[in-house]
Design an enzyme around this catalytic site. Structure first.
Site: not given
Length: 277
Positions: A75, A161, A210, A219, A222
């Protein structure tokens, strides 16, 4: 038996977390307890729970749990909050630390201006490493969703992703399409669905649905994946400013196996304690 847990609520570009010191506290949380804590009406409310632990191979170990109680490997926004937390809690006097994650070691650095830069490692494109069901590596793939085909880039930044380019992120069907992409059978571990609008070669707008959480205000991984996808497609040039609904991130990537560098805010909101049965 009731356990009392001390925590700090933090946010990075609107992506919000509770961060827990698991070094000086004995933390044992079930997925159901995490879901209860994550509830925005009946709990504290957060996108992810971050747990600080000791490591034998780095300065710290970093575990990440989604709002649905599932554990994930990486993350980006959380990594920035992580280094700010361990500095604020005097768990280290270093400005740059090594952090063990389930997807490898990252090195977040607390900058003098209060922002945090994280070396997120190199992106992964091999389908089996994402994981994604495909015969060969390609810059884009066709994905059947909702009885139509969409073009995506499939990339791992420590978590998977699927990035697509849209004309306008404000009108993109993030909620409806995001859930279907998240659970698409070609992504056996589910996937984060990115919706990217290209403003110019150095600026994008981005929304991300997410996995295990739903749409968040930002994100970090992301943003990294979207910039990598845009550069791979020849539509972006490093560095790239990423405008999310909760704030802005700066992403730099020189291509190939070089690491993706992410810079952005990490802000403490409040600290408290909670009792869990």
């Amino acid at each position: 038996m009731t356990q009392t847990i001390q925590f700090t609520k933090m946010q990075g570009a609107g992506n919000d977390f509770i961060v827990i010191d698991g070094i000086n506290q004995n933390i044992q949380l079930t997925p159901e307890q995490i879901k209860t804590l994550a509830h925005r009406q009946f709990g504290i409310g957060f996108d992810q729970l971050l747990l600080v632990e000791s490591s034998s191979v780095a300065d710290f170990k970093y575990r990440i749990f989604n709002a649905d109680g599932s554990e994930v490997a990486q993350c980006g926004n959380g990594a920035r909050c992580f280094v700010r937390f361990v500095a604020d809690q005097h768990l280290t006097d270093k400005r740059e630390i090594s952090v063990e994650t389930a997807s490898g070691i990252i090195t977040p650095k607390l900058e003098d201006n209060g922002l945090v830069t994280v070396n997120m490692g190199a992106p992964r494109f091999k389908p089996e490493e994402i994981p994604f069901v495909a015969d060969t590596i390609a810059n884009t793939y066709q994905l059947d969703v909702a009885n139509r085909q969409i073009e995506i880039s499939a990339i791992s930044m420590g978590n998977p992703h699927a990035v697509q380019i849209v004309d306008d992120v404000e009108t993109a069907p993030v909620e409806a399409l995001g859930k279907q992409i998240e659970n698409h059978p070609r992504f056996p571990q589910r996937v984060n669905a990115g919706f990217m609008q290209i403003i110019d070669a150095h600026h994008i707008k981005l929304r991300v649905f997410e996995r295990g959480t739903g749409e968040t205000l930002a994100c970090g991984t992301g943003a990294c994946a979207a910039v990598v996808a845009g550069i791979q497609r020849g539509q972006l040039q490093s560095p790239v400013r990423v405008s999310a609904r909760g704030g802005e991130l700066q992403i730099a990537w020189q291509g190939g196996n070089t690491p993706v560098m992410m810079t952005g805010p990490a802000v403490p909101v409040f600290s408290g304690e909670v009792n869990l049965a």
